[in-house]
Motif scaffolding. Structure first.
Motif, PDB file in Angstrom:
ATOM      1  N   ASN A  13       0.804  -1.231   0.000  1.00  0.00           N
ATOM      2  CA  ASN A  13       0.000   0.000   0.000  1.00  0.00           C
ATOM      3  C   ASN A  13       0.831   1.273   0.000  1.00  0.00           C
ATOM      4  O   ASN A  13       0.266   2.365  -0.095  1.00  0.00           O
ATOM      5  CB  ASN A  13      -0.921   0.044   1.222  1.00  0.00           C
ATOM      6  N   GLN A  14       2.137   1.157   0.149  1.00  0.00           N
ATOM      7  CA  GLN A  14       2.994   2.361   0.206  1.00  0.00           C
ATOM      8  C   GLN A  14       4.424   1.905  -0.099  1.00  0.00           C
ATOM      9  O   GLN A  14       5.083   1.281   0.726  1.00  0.00           O
ATOM     10  CB  GLN A  14       2.844   3.024   1.585  1.00  0.00           C
ATOM     11  N   ALA A  15       4.876   2.250  -1.321  1.00  0.00           N
ATOM     12  CA  ALA A  15       6.154   1.716  -1.802  1.00  0.00           C
ATOM     13  C   ALA A  15       7.371   2.279  -1.071  1.00  0.00           C
ATOM     14  O   ALA A  15       8.478   1.773  -1.222  1.00  0.00           O
ATOM     15  CB  ALA A  15       6.285   1.988  -3.305  1.00  0.00           C
ATOM     16  N   LEU A  16       7.148   3.310  -0.261  1.00  0.00           N
ATOM     17  CA  LEU A  16       8.264   3.914   0.475  1.00  0.00           C
ATOM     18  C   LEU A  16       8.629   3.087   1.711  1.00  0.00           C
ATOM     19  O   LEU A  16       9.651   3.321   2.354  1.00  0.00           O
ATOM     20  CB  LEU A  16       7.838   5.331   0.899  1.00  0.00           C
ATOM     21  N   VAL A  17       7.795   2.110   2.016  1.00  0.00           N
ATOM     22  CA  VAL A  17       7.974   1.336   3.245  1.00  0.00           C
ATOM     23  C   VAL A  17       8.516  -0.058   2.913  1.00  0.00           C
ATOM     24  O   VAL A  17       7.864  -0.821   2.196  1.00  0.00           O
ATOM     25  CB  VAL A  17       6.624   1.225   3.999  1.00  0.00           C
ATOM     26  N   LEU A  18       9.704  -0.356   3.418  1.00  0.00           N
ATOM     27  CA  LEU A  18      10.241  -1.710   3.266  1.00  0.00           C
ATOM     28  C   LEU A  18       9.815  -2.526   4.477  1.00  0.00           C
ATOM     29  O   LEU A  18       9.785  -2.013   5.597  1.00  0.00           O
ATOM     30  CB  LEU A  18      11.771  -1.682   3.145  1.00  0.00           C
ATOM     31  N   VAL A  19       9.459  -3.788   4.230  1.00  0.00           N
ATOM     32  CA  VAL A  19       8.905  -4.585   5.330  1.00  0.00           C
ATOM     33  C   VAL A  19       9.662  -5.898   5.527  1.00  0.00           C
ATOM     34  O   VAL A  19      10.270  -6.436   4.596  1.00  0.00           O
ATOM     35  CB  VAL A  19       7.390  -4.876   5.114  1.00  0.00           C
ATOM     36  N   HIS A  20       9.593  -6.376   6.752  1.00  0.00           N
ATOM     37  CA  HIS A  20      10.206  -7.651   7.133  1.00  0.00           C
ATOM     38  C   HIS A  20       9.089  -8.594   7.543  1.00  0.00           C
ATOM     39  O   HIS A  20       8.398  -8.350   8.528  1.00  0.00           O
ATOM     40  CB  HIS A  20      11.173  -7.394   8.311  1.00  0.00           C
ATOM     41  N   TYR A  21       8.908  -9.659   6.767  1.00  0.00           N
ATOM     42  CA  TYR A  21       7.808 -10.594   7.050  1.00  0.00           C
ATOM     43  C   TYR A  21       8.172 -11.616   8.119  1.00  0.00           C
ATOM     44  O   TYR A  21       7.339 -12.413   8.522  1.00  0.00           O
ATOM     45  CB  TYR A  21       7.380 -11.308   5.767  1.00  0.00           C
ATOM     46  N   GLY A  22       9.438 -11.613   8.539  1.00  0.00           N
ATOM     47  CA  GLY A  22       9.874 -12.564   9.574  1.00  0.00           C
ATOM     48  C   GLY A  22      10.943 -13.493   9.033  1.00  0.00           C
ATOM     49  O   GLY A  22      10.992 -13.783   7.825  1.00  0.00           O
ATOM     50  N   GLY A  23      11.834 -13.908   9.923  1.00  0.00           N
ATOM     51  CA  GLY A  23      12.865 -14.883   9.554  1.00  0.00           C
ATOM     52  C   GLY A  23      14.022 -14.309   8.757  1.00  0.00           C
ATOM     53  O   GLY A  23      14.921 -15.055   8.356  1.00  0.00           O
ATOM     54  N   GLY A  24      14.012 -13.000   8.514  1.00  0.00           N
ATOM     55  CA  GLY A  24      15.087 -12.398   7.715  1.00  0.00           C
ATOM     56  C   GLY A  24      16.135 -11.703   8.576  1.00  0.00           C
ATOM     57  O   GLY A  24      16.069 -11.726   9.800  1.00  0.00           O
ATOM     58  N   LYS A  25      17.093 -11.100   7.870  1.00  0.00           N
ATOM     59  CA  LYS A  25      18.153 -10.354   8.549  1.00  0.00           C
ATOM     60  C   LYS A  25      18.163  -8.920   8.027  1.00  0.00           C
ATOM     61  O   LYS A  25      17.704  -8.665   6.910  1.00  0.00           O
ATOM     62  CB  LYS A  25      19.512 -10.989   8.240  1.00  0.00           C
ATOM     63  N   GLY A  26      18.769  -8.050   8.814  1.00  0.00           N
ATOM     64  CA  GLY A  26      18.869  -6.656   8.388  1.00  0.00           C
ATOM     65  C   GLY A  26      19.544  -6.534   7.026  1.00  0.00           C
ATOM     66  O   GLY A  26      19.185  -5.677   6.219  1.00  0.00           O
ATOM     67  N   LEU A  27      20.494  -7.429   6.748  1.00  0.00           N
ATOM     68  CA  LEU A  27      21.206  -7.350   5.467  1.00  0.00           C
ATOM     69  C   LEU A  27      20.292  -7.639   4.278  1.00  0.00           C
ATOM     70  O   LEU A  27      20.564  -7.191   3.166  1.00  0.00           O
ATOM     71  CB  LEU A  27      22.401  -8.309   5.464  1.00  0.00           C
ATOM     72  N   ASP A  28      19.213  -8.387   4.515  1.00  0.00           N
ATOM     73  CA  ASP A  28      18.239  -8.611   3.424  1.00  0.00           C
ATOM     74  C   ASP A  28      17.604  -7.279   3.017  1.00  0.00           C
ATOM     75  O   ASP A  28      17.347  -7.026   1.839  1.00  0.00           O
ATOM     76  CB  ASP A  28      17.121  -9.565   3.872  1.00  0.00           C
ATOM     77  N   ILE A  29      17.336  -6.445   4.016  1.00  0.00           N
ATOM     78  CA  ILE A  29      16.757  -5.123   3.725  1.00  0.00           C
ATOM     79  C   ILE A  29      17.794  -4.242   3.023  1.00  0.00           C
ATOM     80  O   ILE A  29      17.476  -3.539   2.066  1.00  0.00           O
ATOM     81  CB  ILE A  29      16.257  -4.440   5.033  1.00  0.00           C
ATOM     82  N   VAL A  30      19.049  -4.330   3.473  1.00  0.00           N
ATOM     83  CA  VAL A  30      20.113  -3.526   2.841  1.00  0.00           C
ATOM     84  C   VAL A  30      20.214  -3.892   1.356  1.00  0.00           C
ATOM     85  O   VAL A  30      20.292  -3.021   0.478  1.00  0.00           O
ATOM     86  CB  VAL A  30      21.478  -3.756   3.542  1.00  0.00           C
ATOM     87  N   GLU A  31      20.188  -5.197   1.089  1.00  0.00           N
ATOM     88  CA  GLU A  31      20.305  -5.671  -0.300  1.00  0.00           C
ATOM     89  C   GLU A  31      19.124  -5.172  -1.145  1.00  0.00           C
ATOM     90  O   GLU A  31      19.305  -4.656  -2.256  1.00  0.00           O
ATOM     91  CB  GLU A  31      20.315  -7.205  -0.274  1.00  0.00           C
ATOM     92  N   LEU A  32      17.925  -5.288  -0.576  1.00  0.00           N
ATOM     93  CA  LEU A  32      16.733  -4.824  -1.297  1.00  0.00           C
ATOM     94  C   LEU A  32      16.808  -3.308  -1.532  1.00  0.00           C
ATOM     95  O   LEU A  32      16.530  -2.830  -2.639  1.00  0.00           O
ATOM     96  CB  LEU A  32      15.477  -5.199  -0.490  1.00  0.00           C
ATOM     97  N   ALA A  33      17.212  -2.576  -0.485  1.00  0.00           N
ATOM     98  CA  ALA A  33      17.296  -1.111  -0.599  1.00  0.00           C
ATOM     99  C   ALA A  33      18.286  -0.717  -1.699  1.00  0.00           C
ATOM    100  O   ALA A  33      18.015   0.192  -2.493  1.00  0.00           O
ATOM    101  CB  ALA A  33      17.720  -0.493   0.734  1.00  0.00           C
ATOM    102  N   ASN A  34      19.424  -1.426  -1.777  1.00  0.00           N
ATOM    103  CA  ASN A  34      20.406  -1.124  -2.825  1.00  0.00           C
ATOM    104  C   ASN A  34      19.827  -1.347  -4.208  1.00  0.00           C
ATOM    105  O   ASN A  34      20.023  -0.535  -5.120  1.00  0.00           O
ATOM    106  CB  ASN A  34      21.653  -2.001  -2.665  1.00  0.00           C
ATOM    107  N   LYS A  35      19.109  -2.457  -4.360  1.00  0.00           N
ATOM    108  CA  LYS A  35      18.523  -2.754  -5.682  1.00  0.00           C
ATOM    109  C   LYS A  35      17.517  -1.668  -6.071  1.00  0.00           C
ATOM    110  O   LYS A  35      17.472  -1.234  -7.217  1.00  0.00           O
ATOM    111  CB  LYS A  35      17.806  -4.113  -5.636  1.00  0.00           C
ATOM    112  N   ILE A  36      16.702  -1.254  -5.099  1.00  0.00           N
ATOM    113  CA  ILE A  36      15.699  -0.215  -5.378  1.00  0.00           C
ATOM    114  C   ILE A  36      16.398   1.093  -5.749  1.00  0.00           C
ATOM    115  O   ILE A  36      16.032   1.739  -6.740  1.00  0.00           O
ATOM    116  CB  ILE A  36      14.774  -0.019  -4.148  1.00  0.00           C
TER     117      ILE A  36
END
Ligand code: EPU
Length: 337
Positions: free
Chosen positions: A295-318
């Motif tokens: 509902n809001q593309a500015l918000v990255l979310v963690h559905y569970g079981g992940g690591k902070g580095l997963d968000i870093v990787e996604l943020a870099n790709k974006i």
């Protein structure tokens, strides 16, 4: 001081990280005692408030995590038109806003429902729906973590900017905000122009909203767009909205006539990062652990079981993909630790 504490309950992304030391502060005396400990003199430290704007990228925080939990809200001055209200840093922000609205005090209502604590609000000058913390911020008290002395920072001394203050830059980690004074008004000064407030009020046939009605409308608008951090991990907006030169904007607008934008001083234009990310095809994208909120593309979310580095990787790709498509570099508003 506790040792080896899991920080998962203390960050809204819900990532695990172990703090070597962890201390909860309930008043100024607790802070002074902490500063005098040999551990504090030796170790690095991290000031944690609500943990709503932080991304742990390591399994361990090799130092002391200081959790601010001091409480108290009091009116320190009042006349017919205004009130000055002092809130201690560990007070829950949305609860504080609710209290002010219930007392009929204007000035923080558009900042309703933003998760976090009072002490963190000035650090990134929280803002939403045409209002920023700096609009009602009178001054704050902060403790120098080397001397234990407290100091007052006026509005000007905080050098507020868009999601910025001196506490995020020159004085990072040096001072800890202990309380904040707000200058609030008893006169009706509702700000209704921004974004979808008007649409929401029209839809609910509210012509001239009361303070309480505006507060409740903002809560409902936020609920519809932003994930509930109790259910899905996130840190609210992950990126800041970029500000670009008017010339670059005009070129973009020719190609994308519907591009939303807000004029800024000095011939610059602010473009919503959420729009750029959605146009780059990321809205609703997810893998097993992390994703871009539907509902809001500015918000990255963690559905569970992940690591902070997963968000870093996604943020870099974006970031790369937005840069390739629009030639705009977007940068995070979240703090990486
Ligand atoms: N938009 C899209 N797609 C999206 C998201 C947004 O096209 O997925 C478009 C919207 O249609 C609208 C524009 O972008 O035209 C702006 O969207 P919105 O009003 O939702 O606000 P935002 O600019 O995305 C900012 C703040 C939010 C704050 C809202 C409301 C920043 C980084 N974010 O978001 O703050 O709640 O405005 O005022 O400035 C936060 O900082 O954590 C936060 C949630």
């Amino acid at each position: 001081m506790k040792t080896n504490v899991n920080l998962q309950p203390y960050n809204s992304f819900g990532f695990s990280a172990t703090a070597k030391y962890f201390v909860e502060i309930n008043g100024l005396d607790d802070l002074r005692k902490l500063i005098d400990t040999p551990e504090f003199k030796k170790e690095k430290h991290l000031i944690l408030s609500g943990g709503n704007n932080i991304l742990f990228t390591n399994d361990i925080f090799d130092g002391i995590v200081i959790l601010m939990n001091n409480k108290g809200v009091e009116v320190i001055h009042e006349d017919e038109e205004d009130a000055i209200v002092r809130a201690q840093a560990g007070e829950d922000w949305p609860k504080f806003v609710k209290q002010m609205v219930a007392r009929g005090l204007y000035g923080v209502e558009n900042l309703a429902h933003i998760p976090g604590k009072v002490g963190a609000a000035p650090v990134q000058n929280i803002g939403a729906y045409g209002m920023e913390l700096k609009d009602s911020f009178l001054q704050c008290e902060a403790m120098d973590l080397t001397t234990g002395q407290t100091r007052i920072f006026t509005n000007e001394a905080c050098r507020f900017g868009y999601r910025e203050s001196i506490f995020k830059h020159e004085l990072k980690g040096q001072y800890i905000i202990t309380s904040v004074d707000f200058q609030l008004s008893k006169q009706s000064t509702l700000k209704l122009e921004y974004g979808n407030i008007k649409a929401y009020l029209a839809e609910h046939s509210i012509e001239q909203p009361t303070l309480q009605q505006l507060h409740d409308a903002i809560c409902a608008i936020r609920d519809a767009k932003l994930p509930d951090v109790k259910q899905i991990g996130s840190a609210g907006s992950f990126f800041k909205n970029p500000v670009i030169e008017a010339a670059q904007f005009e070129t973009l607008q020719k190609q994308y006539p519907s591009i939303p934008h807000y004029d800024e001083p000095e011939n610059r234009v602010k473009v919503p990062a959420g729009w750029l990310i959605e146009q780059a095809g990321w809205k609703g994208w997810r893998n097993e652990h992390v994703g871009v909120y539907e509902n809001q593309a500015l918000v990255l979310v963690h559905y569970g079981g992940g690591k902070g580095l997963d968000i870093v990787e996604l943020a870099n790709k974006i970031q790369n993909s937005v840069n390739e498509k629009f030639g705009i570099q977007i940068s995070p508003e979240v703090n990486f630790v």
